[in-house]
Design a protein around this motif. Structure first.
Motif, mmCIF file in Angstrom:
data_model
loop_
_atom_site.group_PDB
_atom_site.id
_atom_site.type_symbol
_atom_site.label_atom_id
_atom_site.label_comp_id
_atom_site.label_asym_id
_atom_site.label_seq_id
_atom_site.Cartn_x
_atom_site.Cartn_y
_atom_site.Cartn_z
ATOM 1 N N GLY A 83 30.436 114.431 41.457
ATOM 2 C CA GLY A 83 29.825 113.253 42.066
ATOM 3 C C GLY A 83 30.779 112.426 42.902
ATOM 4 N N LYS A 84 31.903 113.007 43.320
ATOM 5 C CA LYS A 84 32.880 112.244 44.105
ATOM 6 C C LYS A 84 32.298 111.833 45.466
ATOM 7 N N SER A 85 31.684 112.802 46.136
ATOM 8 C CA SER A 85 31.112 112.471 47.450
ATOM 9 C C SER A 85 29.986 111.460 47.311
ATOM 10 N N THR A 86 29.207 111.601 46.250
ATOM 11 C CA THR A 86 28.117 110.659 46.010
ATOM 12 C C THR A 86 28.669 109.246 45.838
ATOM 13 N N GLY A 138 31.403 118.960 42.162
ATOM 14 C CA GLY A 138 30.067 118.679 41.623
ATOM 15 C C GLY A 138 30.039 117.507 40.669
#
Ligand SMILES: Nc1ncnc2c1ncn2[C@@H]1O[C@H](COP(=O)(O)OP(=O)(O)O)[C@@H](O)[C@H]1O
Ligand SMILES: [Mg+2]
Lengths: 241, 422
Positions: free
Chosen positions: A50-53, A48
């Motif tokens: 924000g790595k994928s973001t 959560g």
């Protein structure tokens, strides 16, 4: 913008980037993130954070609220939508956590799909191996996928096999940047390191830069550089308490 | 182009993978195709065989009345005439200089629901069906003497009659008609199938018609007066009146001239009708029924296509990962839109092809059966211009129906990035 104008162009360069999902607090604040060509970077951070973001931003699937993102010297904001999609297809190989493959295509077709959607990578694969099929076979072989599973539909492959097929697809046509989003989280512990070693050695052969995100910091030592999403924020005084 | 090919390939593979769910939708598209095209085929072929049934007949003559009714009983042997025309007028018409031949028809009797047509040898000589084929017998002989009958193909088939069979005619239709059981007929010939009203009729001579009614007046046997079958020859069997006349002219140019002359006959009032014109009146009557059937098929098609859109929409949330993977490989949101719309295209096209194949199969295998059993002439032939329009319409509607899901997928793939479900 570029620190050392004489030096090689960095694979990725983010400056002053912030990102906020609509109706939410700002998720990412990145003062500066630079990945050199051939560098392998491990980005840590809890779920959560924000790595994928971050990967979506670099892939040009999302646009930053503020700041600039350059991929191989190309500012993404300067590209129109379809050009940015094309740029991503040409220059970036992506591997996801799971559900990487189209279940209705065979392992081989899943890999060659990258070339079907990117003429640039198609040409590079043909140049290096003579044909897309030959490039696909060579990659599947070096990623240790048994020949009898090449023609099997993706939904009848094991999780480990799927991740190796996904890696082969990301590598086909030698895109200069490979990004992986927790590709090992569905593998058991002893398979993880084996997969990462295989992936990194293939990337090294291709001369690709690697951006690898995971919440599992035990994998970090395999990479040349380690960063944490929270490290990227500007100095404390501007950040939230 | 190669991109479109890739998308078409993916859409096909993905749809094949979900064939269980999509099968039902496919079925409804197949059904729509069969209904819409089948109905159109039926409509045109019915009109065609109607029109062909009057081939060569230039004028229909009957007692004054509705033109459509005259066609119905004179050509299709349906219903009955309220008035007859006197035999003297038949001879007057035959003697007109414009007239080449006349076929007198006398109707009103039935056998087991099939109409009995009394006529003379001119029928065999001049009646034409399906462009210009003339009647021929499948067995026996076409000529019929007193108390002899020649059967249409369907009559013989349905009632399983052979040559030599004795049958009894009944007076008028109705539930409990009076019968002519004192004067039975012998089957002497069976006609070959024609796909025209001929198949459903029994033929006797005008003299036979007169003979079975010698002891009748006004639709009922005379009380206390009986004439035995073997005694009828003692009576004058020249008909006094007939129901209708089919007239062939020496030259169609004289058609209005002849019509005017017949209308001008003194004595009884006659109608001389151009069959084509009267046929148009019938088609107008049929038109309403046709329109309702067409509307129902359109509704079935719309329901099917709404099902298509609903199924594709429902499937989208499961496919978001698949779409995200394609996006990561360089597919643009527009590509995603195209991919989904192509799926709708494939599905509809497959449904159309299967539907047409089923129709073709039905026509090829059941066509001859339908001809003999229902007198319906349905031939296997390439789609007509109107049928192409219908096919194109279904295909376009299928693509339009899938645009809803496609546009939704477009916005999914814009908003999702790599985060959702991946
Ligand atoms: N598609 C989205 N729409 C809105 N908010 C999102 C979306 N994806 C992620 N987020 C928000 O961003 C946060 C970080 O998500 P993500 O980048 O997936 O983190 P990580 O990959 O580090 O686990 C989530 O907690 C959620 O609040
Ligand atoms: Mg994540």
């Amino acid at each position: 913008m570029v620190d050392n104008p004489a030096g090689p162009i960095p694979a990725v360069l983010l400056t002053g980037v912030t990102f906020k999902w609509p109706g939410q607090e700002p998720l990412l604040t990145i003062e500066r993130l630079k990945i050199d060509q051939g560098e392998t970077v491990f980005v840590a951070g809890p779920s959560g954070s924000g790595k994928s973001t971050l990967l979506s931003l670099i892939a040009g699937l999302l646009s930053p609220t503020e700041g600039q993102i350059l991929v191989h010297g190309q500012p993404l904001s300067a590209l129109s939508g379809p050009k940015r999609d094309r740029f991503r297809g040409d220059k970036i190989g992506l591997i996801f956590q799971s559900f990487n493959l189209l279940p209705y295509l065979s392992a081989q077709d899943n890999v060659s799909l990258a070339a079907r959607l990117s003429p640039f990578r198609r040409e590079r694969a043909i140049k290096a191996f003579g044909s897309v099929a030959a490039a696909t076979e060579s990659l599947l072989t070096s990623l240790d996928l048994e020949k009898e599973s090449w023609l099997r539909p993706a939904d009848r492959l094991s999780v480990g096999q799927r991740q190796r097929v996904a890696a082969a697809r990301a590598l086909l046509g030698q895109p200069p940047l490979i990004m992986a989003d927790e590709p090992t989280s569905s593998l058991d512990a002893d398979r993880r390191l084996a997969f990462i070693d295989l992936l990194l050695s293939e990337c090294q052969k291709a001369g690709a830069s690697v951006l690898f995100v995971s919440h599992d910091s035990s994998l970090a030592p395999r990479f040349t550089t380690q960063v944490s999403v929270s490290d990227l924020k500007p100095s404390k005084k501007n950040g939230p308490a | 182009m190669s991109r479109l090919k890739t998308l078409a390939f993916l859409a096909g593979q993905s749809a094949w993978n979900r064939r269980g769910t999509l099968g039902l939708i496919l079925f409804s598209i197949v059904l729509s195709t069969v209904l819409l095209v089948g109905l159109e085929r039926l409509r045109t072929q019915i009109r065609e065989s109607f029109t062909q049934s009057v081939y060569g007949v230039d004028l229909l003559v009957g007692a004054r009345g509705s033109h459509a009714e005259l066609v119905l009983y004179a050509i299709f042997h349906l219903g009955g005439a309220s008035n007859n025309l006197g035999f003297d007028n038949v001879q007057k018409v035959a003697k007109l200089p414009e007239v080449a031949w006349v076929i007198p028809l006398s109707m009103g009797d039935f056998h087991r629901g099939f109409p009995v047509v009394a006529t003379d040898e001119n029928y065999l000589a001049h009646y034409r069906y399906r462009r210009n084929r003339s009647l021929s017998v499948a067995s026996g002989r076409p000529e019929n003497g007193l108390f002899e009958t020649v059967l249409g193909a369907e009559v013989a088939l349905r009632l399983n009659y052979q040559l030599g069979q004795k049958i009894v005619l009944s007076h008028g239709g109705g539930d409990r008609p009076r019968t002519h059981d004192d004067k039975p007929f012998t089957v002497v010939g069976i006609l070959a199938p024609t796909g025209s009203p001929v198949d459903r009729s029994l033929y006797i001579s005008l003299e036979s018609m007169e003979a079975i009614h010698v002891d009748w007046r006004g639709g009922a046997p005379l009380p206390g007066f009986r004439v035995k079958a073997e005694d009828v020859r003692k009576f004058n069997l020249t008909p006094k009146s007939v129901t209708a006349l089919l007239v062939g002219l020496k030259n169609r140019r004289y058609i209005f001239q002849a019509q005017e002359k017949i209308h001008a006959f003194s004595g009884e009032a006659l109608s001389a009708v151009l069959p084509g014109v009267a046929m148009d009146q019938i088609f107008q009557l049929l038109g309403n029924g046709e329109r309702i059937l067409f509307l129902v098929s359109i509704l079935v098609t719309i329901t099917g296509l709404l099902g298509l859109a609903a199924t594709m929409l429902a499937g989208l949330s499961e496919r978001r990962r698949e779409l995200a993977i394609l996006r990561s490989l360089g597919a643009s949101p527009l590509d995603i839109l195209l991919l989904i719309a192509l799926e709708g295209f494939w599905l509809t096209l497959t449904g159309l092809i299967i539907g047409l194949a089923i129709l073709a199969g039905v026509l090829a295998f059941l066509g001859p059966y339908l001809l003999v059993h229902f007198g319906a002439l349905l031939e296997l032939s390439p789609p007509t211009a109107r049928e192409w329009w219908i096919l194109g319409g279904i295909l376009a509607a299928g693509v339009i129906a899938s645009l809803g899901p496609a546009i939704r997928a477009y916005f999914f793939s814009l908003a999702d990035g790599l985060n959702r479900n991946v």
